[in-house]
Scaffold this active site. Structure first.
Site, PDB file in Angstrom:
ATOM      1  N   CYS A 204      -6.970   3.388   5.165  1.00 58.15           N
ATOM      2  CA  CYS A 204      -5.800   3.641   6.016  1.00 58.15           C
ATOM      3  C   CYS A 204      -5.279   2.335   6.607  1.00 58.15           C
ATOM      4  O   CYS A 204      -4.064   2.084   6.647  1.00 58.15           O
ATOM      5  CB  CYS A 204      -6.157   4.607   7.144  1.00 58.15           C
ATOM      6  SG  CYS A 204      -6.689   6.245   6.601  1.00 58.15           S
TER       7      CYS A 204
ATOM      8  N   CYS B 160     -10.931   4.875   9.174  1.00 54.47           N
ATOM      9  CA  CYS B 160     -10.661   4.877   7.731  1.00 54.47           C
ATOM     10  C   CYS B 160     -10.197   3.488   7.271  1.00 54.47           C
ATOM     11  O   CYS B 160      -9.100   3.048   7.631  1.00 54.47           O
ATOM     12  CB  CYS B 160      -9.613   5.942   7.416  1.00 54.47           C
ATOM     13  SG  CYS B 160      -8.884   5.836   5.783  1.00 54.47           S
TER      14      CYS B 160
END
Length: 333
Positions: free
Chosen positions: A35, A32
């Protein structure tokens, strides 16, 4: 400098939820991009605001901990969830550093206020205020004063210590100032069991209650050498509702408890000696009495000790004392 705790199992996460008042969880994935982008801001907040047993920052890899992600409905990364006393109080979806910082700093301010209130509560008895071993659950009242002092009973109490009503004393336990020894020159303000470690407490109420949770305080001495004589904290507790009288110990063996609770060492607050017992609220919606059966303790002693009990929930209209109603008892109970 504190770093976020990397969660490696559901058991580890559940333990942190119990031991820390506030927990911030970062649900992320290695693949991600957002993230990774917000990770430095999260690390910085953790370094600045982490406080042992008060605010804990965690990181949860959703690919490795799918059961935790599923339990809290996490479907997009990153997702940040804030817990207070094991309950979700805020959710932030997406990489929004400004929003995350705002929510977490507000949480830190609330945590500081909560910590200060707890410390103030430890010395409030002199002013006549009610002492609490832990914060009251949000949305519920302290209904300990709804018990009927004339009807309360306690089986297997050692007469050298306090009475059953001692458990509902609103003052700070004297043992908090004396390593579990209690005050000198007066009667002990706690109770201990007599012939073995079991205690059976019957609590009739003056009104029909909704009982949400209990707080149980137990402060055994910390420097006694004779472990066989040093009283234990409760470990297994069985709860019965709407009984018309105190249960005998043999009688309790034949009746299914409404709820059985097991307390572990980490459930006891190290500063106040208090454990919070959340009840299955749906089972305690219309309660006229409680039987609290302390089945055993956390060691090998034959003594059990309880200093205070506080009850939280909602009070209803007062009823006429006399005959207790039994609600929802099954035939043959």
């Amino acid at each position: 400098m504190a770093h976020p705790v990397q969660i490696s199992s559901k058991e580890q996460f559940d333990s942190l939820l119990r031991s820390s008042t506030f927990v911030v969880a970062d649900f992320y994935a290695d693949w991600c991009g957002p993230c990774h982008a917000i990770a430095p801001a999260y690390e910085q907040l953790a370094a600045q605001l982490s406080r042992p047993n008060l605010i804990t920052f965690t990181k949860i890899n959703v690919d490795n901990q799918q059961d935790i992600a599923k339990a809290y409905g996490v479907t997009a990364m990153p997702t940040f969830i804030v817990f207070e006393r094991s309950r979700v109080v805020n959710t932030i979806r997406g990489a929004n550093p400004q929003k995350l910082t705002e929510v977490v700093r507000k949480l830190a301010a609330e945590a500081s206020k909560s910590d200060s209130s707890a410390e103030a509560g430890e010395s409030s008895a002199a002013g006549g205020a009610v002492w609490y071993g832990a914060a009251a659950p949000k949305g519920y009242d302290d209904i300990s004063d709804q018990y009927d002092p004339k009807g309360v009973e306690l089986l297997n109490r050692d007469s050298d210590f306090g009475l059953a009503k001692t458990l509902f004393d609103s003052s700070k336990p004297s043992s908090l100032d004396g390593k579990g020894k209690g005050k000198t020159g007066g009667a002990p303000d706690w109770i201990e069991s007599d012939t073995d470690e079991q205690l059976m407490l019957f609590i009739p109420f003056q009104s029909r209650l909704k009982v949400h949770s209990l707080q149980i305080t137990s402060l055994p001495p910390t420097d006694d050498e004779d472990d066989d004589e040093t009283p234990m904290r409760p470990k297994t507790i069985q709860l019965y509702s709407n009984r018309s009288h105190v249960l005998g110990f043999d009688e309790a063996d034949d009746i299914p408890a409404v709820q059985t609770v097991t307390l572990d060492a980490q459930d006891w607050d190290p500063k106040t000696g208090t454990a919070k017992v959340d009840l299955r609220f749906v089972k305690f919606q219309s309660v006229t009495s409680l039987v609290v059966f302390f089945v055993d303790g956390d060691g090998d002693s034959e003594k059990l000790r309880v200093d205070r009990i506080r009850i939280f929930g909602e009070a209803g209209e007062k009823r006429e004392m006399g005959k207790l109603e039994k609600i929802g008892d099954e035939p043959g109970e």
